[in-house]
Motif scaffolding. Structure first.
Motif, PDB file in Angstrom:
ATOM      1  N   PHE A 170       0.890  -1.318   0.001  1.00  0.00           N
ATOM      2  CA  PHE A 170       0.016   0.077  -0.002  1.00  0.00           C
ATOM      3  C   PHE A 170       0.774   1.280  -0.076  1.00  0.00           C
ATOM      4  CE2 PHE A 170      -3.355  -2.546   1.998  1.00  0.00           C
ATOM      5  CZ  PHE A 170      -4.266  -2.627   0.872  1.00  0.00           C
TER       6      PHE A 170
ATOM      7  N   GLY B 265      -6.201  -3.107  10.221  1.00  0.00           N
ATOM      8  CA  GLY B 265      -5.439  -4.274   9.816  1.00  0.00           C
ATOM      9  C   GLY B 265      -5.316  -4.793   8.516  1.00  0.00           C
ATOM     10  N   PHE B 266      -5.554  -3.886   7.591  1.00  0.00           N
ATOM     11  CA  PHE B 266      -5.264  -4.149   6.125  1.00  0.00           C
ATOM     12  C   PHE B 266      -3.652  -3.450   5.935  1.00  0.00           C
ATOM     13  CE2 PHE B 266      -9.857  -2.768   6.055  1.00  0.00           C
ATOM     14  CZ  PHE B 266     -10.400  -4.248   6.266  1.00  0.00           C
ATOM     15  N   THR B 267      -2.994  -4.363   6.036  1.00  0.00           N
ATOM     16  CA  THR B 267      -1.391  -4.202   5.798  1.00  0.00           C
ATOM     17  C   THR B 267      -0.664  -4.372   4.691  1.00  0.00           C
ATOM     18  OG1 THR B 267      -0.986  -6.227   7.131  1.00  0.00           O
ATOM     19  CG2 THR B 267      -0.825  -3.950   8.735  1.00  0.00           C
ATOM     20  N   GLU B 268      -1.155  -5.309   3.991  1.00  0.00           N
ATOM     21  CA  GLU B 268      -0.661  -5.880   2.680  1.00  0.00           C
ATOM     22  C   GLU B 268      -1.757  -6.058   1.739  1.00  0.00           C
ATOM     23  OE1 GLU B 268       2.365  -6.262   1.809  1.00  0.00           O
ATOM     24  OE2 GLU B 268       3.166  -5.717   3.783  1.00  0.00           O
ATOM     25  N   PRO B 269      -1.710  -5.474   0.422  1.00  0.00           N
ATOM     26  CA  PRO B 269      -2.672  -5.698  -0.541  1.00  0.00           C
ATOM     27  C   PRO B 269      -2.868  -7.218  -0.743  1.00  0.00           C
ATOM     28  CG  PRO B 269      -0.721  -4.889  -1.670  1.00  0.00           C
ATOM     29  CD  PRO B 269      -0.523  -4.865  -0.213  1.00  0.00           C
ATOM     30  N   THR B 270      -4.191  -7.535  -1.184  1.00  0.00           N
ATOM     31  CA  THR B 270      -4.254  -8.858  -1.574  1.00  0.00           C
ATOM     32  C   THR B 270      -3.983  -8.922  -3.326  1.00  0.00           C
ATOM     33  OG1 THR B 270      -6.541  -8.545  -2.264  1.00  0.00           O
ATOM     34  CG2 THR B 270      -6.005  -9.422   0.100  1.00  0.00           C
TER      35      THR B 270
ATOM     36  N   PRO C 246     -11.622 -14.725  -6.809  1.00  0.00           N
ATOM     37  CA  PRO C 246     -12.779 -15.617  -5.938  1.00  0.00           C
ATOM     38  C   PRO C 246     -13.262 -14.728  -4.870  1.00  0.00           C
ATOM     39  CG  PRO C 246     -10.357 -16.744  -6.334  1.00  0.00           C
ATOM     40  CD  PRO C 246     -10.532 -15.344  -6.820  1.00  0.00           C
ATOM     41  N   THR C 247     -14.396 -15.433  -4.273  1.00  0.00           N
ATOM     42  CA  THR C 247     -15.064 -14.993  -3.327  1.00  0.00           C
ATOM     43  C   THR C 247     -13.999 -14.765  -1.728  1.00  0.00           C
ATOM     44  OG1 THR C 247     -17.205 -15.849  -3.882  1.00  0.00           O
ATOM     45  CG2 THR C 247     -16.944 -14.863  -1.566  1.00  0.00           C
ATOM     46  N   GLY C 248     -13.870 -13.710  -1.155  1.00  0.00           N
ATOM     47  CA  GLY C 248     -13.123 -13.650  -0.026  1.00  0.00           C
ATOM     48  C   GLY C 248     -11.776 -13.223  -0.303  1.00  0.00           C
ATOM     49  N   SER C 249     -11.519 -12.682  -1.719  1.00  0.00           N
ATOM     50  CA  SER C 249     -10.286 -12.412  -1.946  1.00  0.00           C
ATOM     51  C   SER C 249      -9.875 -10.778  -1.892  1.00  0.00           C
ATOM     52  CB  SER C 249      -9.919 -12.759  -3.541  1.00  0.00           C
ATOM     53  OG  SER C 249     -10.758 -11.980  -4.324  1.00  0.00           O
ATOM     54  N   GLY C 250     -10.786 -10.349  -1.333  1.00  0.00           N
ATOM     55  CA  GLY C 250     -10.654  -8.776  -0.955  1.00  0.00           C
ATOM     56  C   GLY C 250     -11.072  -7.645  -2.263  1.00  0.00           C
ATOM     57  N   LYS C 251     -12.044  -8.322  -2.919  1.00  0.00           N
ATOM     58  CA  LYS C 251     -12.364  -7.437  -4.169  1.00  0.00           C
ATOM     59  C   LYS C 251     -12.947  -6.304  -3.620  1.00  0.00           C
ATOM     60  CE  LYS C 251     -15.174 -10.490  -6.276  1.00  0.00           C
ATOM     61  NZ  LYS C 251     -14.843 -11.826  -5.373  1.00  0.00           N
ATOM     62  N   SER C 252     -13.654  -6.136  -2.483  1.00  0.00           N
ATOM     63  CA  SER C 252     -14.268  -4.724  -1.878  1.00  0.00           C
ATOM     64  C   SER C 252     -13.405  -3.503  -1.934  1.00  0.00           C
ATOM     65  CB  SER C 252     -15.107  -4.809  -0.647  1.00  0.00           C
ATOM     66  OG  SER C 252     -15.851  -6.029  -0.767  1.00  0.00           O
ATOM     67  N   LEU C 253     -12.294  -3.827  -1.138  1.00  0.00           N
ATOM     68  CA  LEU C 253     -11.217  -2.992  -0.924  1.00  0.00           C
ATOM     69  C   LEU C 253     -10.570  -2.564  -2.351  1.00  0.00           C
ATOM     70  CD1 LEU C 253      -9.632  -3.638   2.470  1.00  0.00           C
ATOM     71  CD2 LEU C 253     -11.169  -1.580   1.841  1.00  0.00           C
TER      72      LEU C 253
ATOM     73  N   GLU D 264     -17.496  -1.034   5.174  1.00  0.00           N
ATOM     74  CA  GLU D 264     -16.136  -1.198   4.779  1.00  0.00           C
ATOM     75  C   GLU D 264     -15.771   0.350   4.326  1.00  0.00           C
ATOM     76  OE1 GLU D 264     -14.884  -4.055   5.403  1.00  0.00           O
ATOM     77  OE2 GLU D 264     -13.613  -4.545   3.769  1.00  0.00           O
TER      78      GLU D 264
HETATM   79  P1  ADP Z   1     -14.823 -10.538  -2.011  1.00  0.00           P
HETATM   80  O1  ADP Z   1     -15.556  -9.215  -2.133  1.00  0.00           O
HETATM   81  O2  ADP Z   1     -13.573 -10.727  -2.846  1.00  0.00           O
HETATM   82  O3  ADP Z   1     -15.642 -11.754  -1.603  1.00  0.00           O
HETATM   83  P2  ADP Z   1     -14.159  -9.092   0.528  1.00  0.00           P
HETATM   84  O4  ADP Z   1     -13.830  -7.673  -0.277  1.00  0.00           O
HETATM   85  O5  ADP Z   1     -15.517  -9.284   1.352  1.00  0.00           O
HETATM   86  O6  ADP Z   1     -14.062 -10.303  -0.555  1.00  0.00           O
HETATM   87  O7  ADP Z   1     -13.063  -9.515   1.553  1.00  0.00           O
HETATM   88  C1  ADP Z   1     -13.078 -10.657   2.404  1.00  0.00           C
HETATM   89  C2  ADP Z   1     -12.465 -10.264   3.642  1.00  0.00           C
HETATM   90  O8  ADP Z   1     -11.078  -9.852   3.615  1.00  0.00           O
HETATM   91  C3  ADP Z   1     -12.966  -9.034   4.582  1.00  0.00           C
HETATM   92  O9  ADP Z   1     -13.345  -9.199   5.638  1.00  0.00           O
HETATM   93  C4  ADP Z   1     -12.091  -8.036   4.574  1.00  0.00           C
HETATM   94  O10 ADP Z   1     -12.053  -6.928   5.527  1.00  0.00           O
HETATM   95  C5  ADP Z   1     -10.849  -8.967   4.379  1.00  0.00           C
HETATM   96  N1  ADP Z   1      -9.649  -8.032   3.513  1.00  0.00           N
HETATM   97  C6  ADP Z   1      -9.825  -7.555   2.330  1.00  0.00           C
HETATM   98  N2  ADP Z   1      -8.655  -6.817   1.926  1.00  0.00           N
HETATM   99  C7  ADP Z   1      -7.734  -7.235   3.019  1.00  0.00           C
HETATM  100  C8  ADP Z   1      -6.409  -7.015   3.181  1.00  0.00           C
HETATM  101  N3  ADP Z   1      -5.532  -6.261   2.148  1.00  0.00           N
HETATM  102  N4  ADP Z   1      -5.498  -7.583   4.400  1.00  0.00           N
HETATM  103  C9  ADP Z   1      -6.376  -8.070   5.311  1.00  0.00           C
HETATM  104  N5  ADP Z   1      -7.673  -8.217   5.185  1.00  0.00           N
HETATM  105  C10 ADP Z   1      -8.541  -7.915   3.978  1.00  0.00           C
END
Ligand code: ADP
Length: 241
Positions: A27, A48-53, A74-81, A118
């Motif tokens: 980041f 707690g978002f220290t490293e980008p996915t 995939p689901t849970g891979s951090g697409k929202s951020l 978020e």
């Molecule tokens: P998706 O939309 O891909 O299904 P989400 O955006 O909901 O996934 O993210 C899944 C989880 O991972 C959430 O709880 C989010 O807060 C967490 N997360 C996202 N990015 C990071 C990051 N860079 N570091 C740690 N946790 C993260």
């Protein structure tokens, strides 16, 4: 570029398009490359978002270069951020009553609420006005008790949005960022026909569109290609999941 190739191989990522921007390794890279708002970085660290996915490493620079984007991960891979961070960076300041600049379309109320939560984390130390187009808010906007222009960012499900747009109560002419979240589910719900109604209202010449999804069925891909300008495509893993 070599580093980028190495990174992409490590997370099984395919990126296609013209002049594809390089991914970020951290980041902090965003500070040197894009003058990231320091408050945003502080918020990321605090939550707690220290490293980008991987999807964040790829999608954030693409969006910050104002490129249209089709992203599949995939689901849970951090697409929202992956779309909320560039959105918050792009709309750094609250422009009082200027109008909605960021519009996020999400398939369900629950997902819209999650995005809202978020987004509020990222909005700490900043003062953007973020709204969810709930039934309550929609009624107030329709009756002109609340002006939609007070929001910088609006999150909505497709039906609620169409309902308010149809009667001309929502001014979308200032929208610079249009994001389709969980696009496979959105277009599954028959939102396809109404996408044009939304797009025709988003007349800002600076409009940047992006689409995020866990899978990209061919119908969704077709729609995406038809509404986007020279998009970059990012696929993490396999697009049919
Ligand atoms: P998706 O939309 O891909 O299904 P989400 O955006 O909901 O996934 O993210 C899944 C989880 O991972 C959430 O709880 C989010 O807060 C967490 N997360 C996202 N990015 C990071 C990051 N860079 N570091 C740690 N946790 C993260």
């Amino acid at each position: 570029q070599e580093e980028a190739n190495f990174l992409r191989k490590s997370y099984k990522c395919k990126v296609t398009g013209d002049d594809v921007p390089l991914p970020i390794g951290s980041f902090e890279d965003l500070i040197s490359r894009f003058q990231l708002d320091k408050r945003l970085l502080e918020n990321l660290i605090e939550f707690g978002f220290t490293e980008p996915t991987p999807i964040q490493s790829e999608a954030i620079p693409i969006s910050l270069y104002d490129r249209d984007l089709i992203a599949c991960a995939p689901t849970g891979s951090g697409k929202s951020l992956a779309f909320l961070i560039p959105l918050m960076q792009q709309l750094s300041h609250n422009k009082k009553n200027y109008g909605i600049r960021g519009l996020i379309i999400s398939p369900t109320k629950e997902l819209a609420q999650q995005l809202f939560n978020e987004l509020n984390k990222l909005n700490k130390r900043k003062n953007l006005k973020i709204g969810i187009l709930s039934k309550h808010l929609a009624t107030k906007i329709k009756n002109q008790i609340i002006q939609s222009s007070k929001f910088d960012i609006l999150i909505s499900t497709p039906l609620r949005l169409i309902d308010v747009v149809k009667i001309g109560s929502l001014d979308l002419t200032r929208v610079e960022r249009l994001i389709f979240d969980e696009a496979d589910k959105l277009f599954d719900q028959g939102f396809l026909e109404q996408t044009d109604d939304i797009l025709s209202q988003c007349t800002n010449s600076k409009l940047v569109k992006s689409m995020f999804s866990a899978t990209i069925p061919s119908g969704v891909e077709e729609t995406a290609n038809s509404i986007m300008n020279s998009p970059v495509r990012v696929i993490i893993g396999h697009k049919e999941a």
